[in-house]
Design a protein around this motif. Structure first.
Motif: not given
Length: 572
Positions: A387-394, A418-436
């Motif tokens: 549900f966190y993933s879907w809400l973030a996606s919206i 939760d591996e899925s949440l961590l991965y999505e959070y990492g991808i979003l951080q990458e998209k917003t410029g926080n590569h580290e």
């Protein structure tokens, strides 16, 4: 043993077994015999305590049972039936170290005892000490070299460790001595299946079935055939079971599944109709029938079944499937009403929320879909990581990156591993410029699961893109590719690391495979353009740069690609 002591033990046994032995309405505790601490054997005393322990164990009074068995062992140190009870109880009580110490001491004094070695070996396996377990089984074989049971356990353990050849040789050795060893044939079939030697597996399966037919083994063989897409053979296996028992529900449902694999939906419906006549669970049969009817596009027939199940049985799955039909028919308002009847905790609850969110989004009611997910997340009974993933996606769809990041961060607080949440959070951080931070999150995922293909690929590709740690990048991407060999994105990463390593021919091979799997990815085409430029094939380089531009939506990236095209054109 003297006669008075024997009479005392027998009397106490009678007292222990008679639950009506009371004085003044209160049950009297039996008086235990005095334990003979000398090395002599007192079988009656031992048996008294053994019965006492058995009664306590039956009533799940494990501490009391253990104490009684230990006293029984003192009375008769050589009683095997007691020596088998004590370590098992210690293990059941979680006292693994004590159990191991007890077994090791017992075996040291009685090296010919194999049962206790079995228990110790199982204990070592529980502790993850498989090599020690193997050694224990080998020591047991020295005592009983022809014991097939020990050999089977040893073969299973080697197979579990991935030592295929060792396990295979053990099972073959058993069969050389006894062609009718059912378990050697069965374990060998499973071993071959795991090692993808499917013809050999089939041969052993059929030998085992011929030796000892059972419907359970038949089911396993049918599953084996279905996995190989040999559906006609699977159907034949189920037919053989049904010839013996036409009411076997497992075989009938297996036959239905096989018909569906064969795309023979009508035959599947006929079999379900036959099965429903005598099934103990006709509602389950009706649910399967309705799903097949939905897939056939026969919504009205499916709705008739599901409406009955909703009204008469209040089945959550029926509500969900009815909601699916109404969604397909674009009756969104009624679909939402039906889906709202799926209760939290039902297996379909997650999917019902997901479908409601989809309906609301397609109806341009994002505020309502956001509210729906927020309400679900507020309650521990309804909260789920997805549900966190879907809400973030919206939020992302509406360009609200700040709220998307905030939502995923909240999810990680609640579900920190939760591996899925961590991965999505990492991808979003990458998209917003926080590569580290994205790299740190991917590293955390690999601590939790070293076989997370997407995290391996992310880190490996990042290193390759930065032109650093190239050998390690190659290793990470290689592991990811083993886990997901048909991923176009991972193949692109492999091609890019080859490019960075100067292996342009290998880069070309991997990138062409990637482009075939992901024909609309502009970055794969850019990498192909770079590779052909390095190979001095200007024509192909320009071709793939231009294909990259066709699919790019990022203006800044488009400018970069156009500059590469211009540079090549200038050198014409």
């Amino acid at each position: 043993m003297n006669m008075s002591r024997f009479i005392l033990c027998i009397s106490l046994l009678v007292i222990a077994l008679l639950s009506s032995g009371c004085a003044n309405g209160k049950q009297q505790e039996p008086v235990a015999p005095e334990i003979p601490w000398q090395e002599s054997t007192d079988s009656s005393c031992s048996y008294f305590y053994f019965l006492w322990g058995s009664n306590a164990e039956y009533d799940e009074r494990y501490d009391e049972a253990l104490e009684a068995y230990e006293k029984a062992s003192i009375c008769d140190p050589d009683a095997d039936y007691i020596a088998e009870k004590i370590p098992v109880l210690l293990i059941q009580l979680g006292r693994l170290e004590e159990a191991a110490a007890w077994l090791e001491k017992y075996i040291a004094g009685r090296p010919d005892k194999t049962v206790q070695r079995f228990i110790l070996a199982r204990l070592r396996i529980l502790e993850g000490k498989e090599d020690e377990a193997i050694q224990i089984y080998r020591e047991a074989l020295e005592v009983e070299p022809d014991n097939a049971n020990i050999q089977l356990r040893l073969g299973l353990l080697h197979g579990k460790k991935g030592e295929f050849e060792v396990a295979e040789n053990i099972f073959k050795a058993i069969l050389e001595k006894d062609r009718n060893s059912y378990f050697a044939l069965l374990y060998l079939a499973r071993l071959y299946t795991e090692n993808n030697e499917l013809d050999k597996a089939e041969q052993r399966y059929l030998e085992a079935l011929q030796l000892n037919w059972s419907k359970e083994l038949s089911y396993e063989i049918a599953d084996f055939y279905n996995l190989r897409k040999q559906f006609d053979k699977a159907r034949q296996v189920y037919e053989d079971v049904l010839k013996k028992d036409e009411r076997d529900e497992g075989a009938a449902l297996g036959m239905v599944q096989t018909y569906l694999f064969l795309e023979e939906a009508e035959a599947a419906l006929e079999e379900l109709t036959r099965l429903r006549q005598f099934s103990n669970n006709p509602d389950k049969i009706d649910l399967v029938r309705s799903q097949i009817l939905i897939n056939l596009g026969e919504n009205e027939a499916a709705k008739k079944i599901l409406t009955f199940l909703v009204k008469e049985k209040a089945l959550s799955q029926a509500n969900y499937l009815l909601g699916v039909i109404l969604y397909d028919e674009s009756d969104f308002e009624e679909a939402i009403k039906v889906l709202q009847r799926v209760e939290p905790g039902a297996p379909e609850y997650r999917d019902s929320i997901m479908l409601q969110v989809r309906i609301l989004e397609e109806s341009d009611k994002s505020e309502q879909s956001i509210k729906l997910l927020q309400n679900a997340l507020e309650d521990e009974q309804t909260r789920l990581p997805s549900f966190y993933s879907w809400l973030a996606s919206i939020y992302q769809q509406h360009d609200n990156m700040e709220k998307a990041l905030e939502t995923l961060a909240e999810g990680i607080v609640v579900y920190e591993n939760d591996e899925s949440l961590l991965y999505e959070y990492g991808i979003l951080q990458e998209k917003t410029g926080n590569h580290e931070l994205a790299m740190q999150l991917m590293e955390k995922i690999l601590v939790l699961n070293h076989n997370h293909a997407d995290a391996l690929n992310f880190i490996g590709y990042s290193w390759a893109d930065d032109n650093i740690n190239l050998q390690k990048a190659y290793e990470y991407i290689g592991r990811a590719l083993e886990l997901k060999p048909d991923s176009g994105y991972i193949l692109d990463s492999m091609g890019w690391v080859y490019y960075r390593l100067g292996a342009f021919d290998k880069a070309e091979t991997e990138l062409l495979k990637a482009a075939e799997l992901e024909p609309e990815d502009p970055y794969i085409y850019e990498h192909l353009g770079d590779t052909y430029r390095a190979l001095n094939d200007k024509e192909k380089a320009l071709h793939y740069y231009r294909k990259s531009l066709e699919y790019l939506t990022d203006d800044q990236k488009s400018t970069t690609i156009q500059n590469k095209i211009n540079t090549l054109d200038d050198h014409s």
